[in-house]
Scaffold this motif. Structure first.
Motif, PDB file in Angstrom:
ATOM      1  N   GLN A 139      29.677  44.736  52.145  1.00  0.00           N
ATOM      2  CA  GLN A 139      29.034  45.043  50.873  1.00  0.00           C
ATOM      3  C   GLN A 139      27.748  45.841  51.043  1.00  0.00           C
ATOM      4  OE1 GLN A 139      27.141  41.046  49.774  1.00  0.00           O
ATOM      5  NE2 GLN A 139      29.124  40.587  50.604  1.00  0.00           N
TER       6      GLN A 139
ATOM      7  N   SER B 124      36.729  36.872  45.809  1.00  0.00           N
ATOM      8  CA  SER B 124      36.347  35.544  45.337  1.00  0.00           C
ATOM      9  C   SER B 124      37.135  35.107  44.100  1.00  0.00           C
ATOM     10  CB  SER B 124      34.850  35.491  45.066  1.00  0.00           C
ATOM     11  OG  SER B 124      34.498  36.437  44.092  1.00  0.00           O
TER      12      SER B 124
ATOM     13  N   LYS C 265      24.794  34.263  50.629  1.00  0.00           N
ATOM     14  CA  LYS C 265      24.169  34.499  49.334  1.00  0.00           C
ATOM     15  C   LYS C 265      23.148  33.415  49.046  1.00  0.00           C
ATOM     16  CE  LYS C 265      26.628  37.943  47.501  1.00  0.00           C
ATOM     17  NZ  LYS C 265      28.064  37.820  47.702  1.00  0.00           N
TER      18      LYS C 265
ATOM     19  N   THR D 199      34.048  41.228  55.473  1.00  0.00           N
ATOM     20  CA  THR D 199      33.699  41.100  54.077  1.00  0.00           C
ATOM     21  C   THR D 199      32.203  40.901  53.864  1.00  0.00           C
ATOM     22  OG1 THR D 199      35.764  39.955  53.999  1.00  0.00           O
ATOM     23  CG2 THR D 199      34.496  40.012  51.988  1.00  0.00           C
ATOM     24  N   THR D 200      31.614  40.049  54.693  1.00  0.00           N
ATOM     25  CA  THR D 200      30.219  39.717  54.469  1.00  0.00           C
ATOM     26  C   THR D 200      29.294  40.901  54.644  1.00  0.00           C
ATOM     27  OG1 THR D 200      30.497  38.812  56.649  1.00  0.00           O
ATOM     28  CG2 THR D 200      30.030  37.271  54.882  1.00  0.00           C
TER      29      THR D 200
ATOM     30  N   ASN E 129      29.453  39.585  42.113  1.00  0.00           N
ATOM     31  CA  ASN E 129      29.643  40.331  43.364  1.00  0.00           C
ATOM     32  C   ASN E 129      29.811  41.817  43.127  1.00  0.00           C
ATOM     33  OD1 ASN E 129      29.453  38.155  44.994  1.00  0.00           O
ATOM     34  ND2 ASN E 129      31.637  37.956  45.414  1.00  0.00           N
TER      35      ASN E 129
ATOM     36  N   ASN F   5      27.271  44.351  44.202  1.00  0.00           N
ATOM     37  CA  ASN F   5      27.207  44.900  45.555  1.00  0.00           C
ATOM     38  C   ASN F   5      27.911  46.246  45.669  1.00  0.00           C
ATOM     39  OD1 ASN F   5      25.874  42.573  46.358  1.00  0.00           O
ATOM     40  ND2 ASN F   5      27.816  41.514  46.710  1.00  0.00           N
TER      41      ASN F   5
ATOM     42  N   CYS G 144      35.196  41.928  43.244  1.00  0.00           N
ATOM     43  CA  CYS G 144      34.538  40.624  43.437  1.00  0.00           C
ATOM     44  C   CYS G 144      34.604  40.167  44.893  1.00  0.00           C
ATOM     45  CB  CYS G 144      35.115  39.575  42.507  1.00  0.00           C
ATOM     46  SG  CYS G 144      36.717  38.933  43.024  1.00  0.00           S
ATOM     47  N   GLU G 145      35.055  41.049  45.781  1.00  0.00           N
ATOM     48  CA  GLU G 145      35.062  40.784  47.214  1.00  0.00           C
ATOM     49  C   GLU G 145      35.894  39.570  47.606  1.00  0.00           C
ATOM     50  OE1 GLU G 145      30.919  40.576  47.959  1.00  0.00           O
ATOM     51  OE2 GLU G 145      30.576  42.622  47.303  1.00  0.00           O
TER      52      GLU G 145
ATOM     53  N   ASN H 148      30.414  34.182  53.046  1.00  0.00           N
ATOM     54  CA  ASN H 148      29.895  35.053  52.002  1.00  0.00           C
ATOM     55  C   ASN H 148      28.975  34.280  51.065  1.00  0.00           C
ATOM     56  OD1 ASN H 148      29.609  37.387  50.690  1.00  0.00           O
ATOM     57  ND2 ASN H 148      31.710  37.568  49.993  1.00  0.00           N
ATOM     58  N   THR H 149      29.468  33.138  50.599  1.00  0.00           N
ATOM     59  CA  THR H 149      28.642  32.334  49.690  1.00  0.00           C
ATOM     60  C   THR H 149      27.435  31.777  50.424  1.00  0.00           C
ATOM     61  OG1 THR H 149      30.423  30.766  50.034  1.00  0.00           O
ATOM     62  CG2 THR H 149      30.080  31.520  47.795  1.00  0.00           C
TER      63      THR H 149
ATOM     64  N   GLU I 296      30.405  34.582  41.460  1.00  0.00           N
ATOM     65  CA  GLU I 296      31.403  35.420  42.139  1.00  0.00           C
ATOM     66  C   GLU I 296      31.704  36.691  41.337  1.00  0.00           C
ATOM     67  OE1 GLU I 296      31.873  32.373  40.979  1.00  0.00           O
ATOM     68  OE2 GLU I 296      33.480  32.534  39.495  1.00  0.00           O
TER      69      GLU I 296
END
Lengths: 199, 423
Positions: free
Chosen positions: A64, A128, A36, A60-61, B35, B38, A125-126, A32-33, B32
């Motif tokens: 979104q 994180s 980004k 997850t990736t 996020n 999104n 925040c998915e 994910n990071t 984070e």
């Protein structure tokens, strides 16, 4: 140009996403990071839902970039169900008091499961560890089986509404064989409003 | 929307860019947290949702305009004004000196810690975040070594939370000071209450552990029991030259009253802390807008569970409020989410109970919302910004960011962002 590339490589993209799906939570977060930071990739991923109607397995990736209107239902159909005898059962108690039982894959987090099956659990925040929106209350019997929450998870739990002794963040609970039959309750912050208006 | 699938939602925003506090209020080294943007993408892609940016309510658009085209309005414009300390020289024009080595922050909330962390953080790390280039440039040239964070009450009354404190304690090469006598004393006398309050207990544990971080060439400290009394400028008789800050004079307090209602009482003693750079971080308040009742004391719009009340506590049909404007400027994403749910549920239950909305014919389809409002705005010479327009701005920001190895390079001025749309 991108869209042509995508059309030709749909299969490999999907298999890539399935590959990630089977990885553990932390690896997904890492990706994910990575995505980004690597904004070149982001453009590609961003274009997928717009240029063609691919239905994705929820990871997850990619999750979104789902469309609001078509997301959860499609995901529900598309998720790979666990093989005979390999799944683990998880029970959700919704804020309305409804019990939903799901046969889940080992390695999925509660966040993955709720998103895949359209169960209302916000995960802003998915996964994180930057918010407490996926707060769930775990059945005490199973709570003790879970690994201790990290300091970072506890920091967020401190801010959760209606914290209990067996509260956890849904994104941090990853399904294992010994968690088969676990029950988690999704708390409702606004239940009071409903009761009041009904009476 | 689940209950009434044909509902249309239009969101008006004063800036051409959505996201509000998530974009401007979340520290750049907390990507984070961002996020959540999104999730907004999902909402924005719904055909029943319209984003209309660059429209200032009260100037470009009035309540009367909206009333004619909508059934209900939710106000959620947050808290944009800083609270004032009400002390001597607060509003005098005294300049900060950015080359200052010591930096005083007044207030002990998360914003105070965010700012302090950014100042003490490794500049290379910081340059990988979405911090704006002009801010980065200032910080590159002036590295601050000491930060003093001052609060009027004691360690048990701080408002920052565990994550932010932990990040401060863990800053590399940075030592931490605090009044350890006071901390130990407060902890031991209130041990019973602390042990029952999990967040407070954990916060105090982090603070206690932090006291052993005693090495590093940078430092930060928490100073308690100090209320700012006066900003003192360098002596300067020439009115044409700017005045620069030299120190802040603080009143020394002691604590009185039970723990749940501790007050700071001045002892009469004063203390000066020398500094060239002062930052107030004592919270925000909302501003009143046209056509809305307003509670001046609390700085919010009076409401019951999100339904706006007038000054005599009568419900205002069709008018709702959410976010910081509803409950005051505090709380995290989850708090805001819960209160937005609450407002939404009140709206749904109002519709179910046939309560009057902005007009009596709620289910009459003559209202067109933004379809009717946008042409009016265009007539008034306003360049409205759609979600597609924003995506163009975002793409430009991402491009600029890529060149610098950052997630994005944000436009610092509205005009610059708008220029993207002209080309």
């Amino acid at each position: 140009m991108f869209s042509r590339y995508l059309q030709q490589n749909t299969k490999s993209i999907i298999s890539l996403s399935n590959y990630f799906l089977n990885k553990r939570q932390q690896q997904i977060m890492h990706m994910n990071t990575l995505f980004k930071q690597n904004s070149g990739n982001k453009v590609i991923w961003n274009n997928i839902p717009k240029t063609m109607e691919i239905k994705f397995t929820p990871i997850t990736t990619l999750d979104q970039f789902r469309k609001f209107s078509n997301s959860k239902v499609h995901c529900h159909k598309e998720i790979t169900p666990p093989k005979e005898g390999e799944g683990v059962k998880i029970n959700f108690i919704t804020p309305e008091g409804e019990k939903i039982t799901i046969d889940s894959n080992i390695g999925d987090s509660i966040m993955d499961i709720t998103q895949a099956h359209g169960i209302d659990l916000e995960c802003a925040c998915e996964g994180s560890l930057a918010c407490s929106t996926c707060h769930v209350i775990v059945d005490p019997e199973y709570y003790d089986k879970l690994d201790e929450p990290t300091d970072e998870e506890n920091d967020m739990l401190d801010l959760a509404w209606g914290l209990t002794e067996t509260s956890r963040l849904g994104c941090q609970i990853v399904m294992r064989k010994d968690l088969d039959g676990i029950t988690v309750t999704i708390p409702s912050a606004t239940r009071n409003v409903r009761l009041e208006e009904l009476s | 929307m689940k209950e009434y699938p044909s509902t249309l939602v239009d969101m008006y925003e004063a800036l051409p860019i959505p996201f509000g506090l998530v974009r401007y209020g979340v520290a750049p080294d907390h990507p984070e947290v961002k996020n959540v943007q999104n999730r907004f993408e999902e909402v924005a892609n719904d055909s029943r949702y319209t984003f209309i940016g660059n429209v200032k309510y009260g100037e470009d658009l009035t309540l009367k305009d909206l009333k004619s085209q909508y059934d209900a309005i939710v106000f959620s414009y947050g808290a944009s004004q800083e609270k004032s300390l009400g002390i001597k020289n607060e509003n005098e024009y005294i300049k900060n000196i950015f080359s200052a080595r010591a930096f005083v922050v007044i207030g002990q909330g998360n914003v105070a810690l965010d700012v302090s962390r950014i100042l003490l953080m490794d500049i290379v790390e910081l340059s990988k975040t979405d911090i704006t280039e002009y801010a980065l440039e200032k910080l590159r040239n002036n590295r601050i070594k000491n930060v003093i964070i001052v609060g009027r009450r004691g360690p048990l009354q701080v408002s920052f939370t565990a994550k932010e404190l932990r990040e401060m304690i863990n800053l590399p090469n940075t030592k931490f000071h605090t009044d350890s006598e006071l901390l130990k004393n407060e902890l031991s006398t209130n041990i019973e209450i602390i042990s029952k309050d999990r967040p407070l207990k954990r916060l105090m544990q982090i603070l206690e552990k932090g006291m052993y971080h005693t090495s590093g060439y940078k430092s930060w400290s928490l100073k308690f029991l100090r209320s700012p009394h006066e900003f003192i400028a360098h002596e300067n008789d020439d009115p044409s030259r700017p005045k620069y800050v030299r120190a802040v004079r603080f009143q020394i307090n002691r604590l009185e009253g039970p723990l749940e209602n501790r007050v700071a009482v001045p002892t009469g003693e004063m203390e000066e802390i020398e500094t060239g750079l002062v930052l107030k971080s004592v919270g925000y308040r909302s501003i009143p807008l046209e056509g809305l009742p307003f509670d001046e004391n609390k700085g919010i719009v009076p409401n019951y569970k999100g339904k706006i009340l007038d000054n005599d506590n009568n419900e205002q049909p069709g008018l709702y409020v959410a976010g910081w404007l509803k409950r005051g400027p505090q709380g995290v994403i989850a708090t805001t989410m819960n209160d937005a749910y609450e407002t939404a549920e009140v709206i749904v239950s109002d519709i179910k109970q046939n309560k009057s909305m902005l007009s009596t014919d709620t289910f009459n389809a003559t209202k067109q919302g933004s379809k009717a409002i946008i042409p009016i705005l265009h007539q008034r010479g306003i360049r409205t910004v759609s979600y597609e327009d924003w995506k163009k701005i975002e793409e430009r920001e991402n491009e600029a960011g890529r060149a610098k190895n950052k997630p994005r390079e944000k436009f610092g001025r509205v005009e610059d962002a708008m220029r993207v749309l002209d080309t």
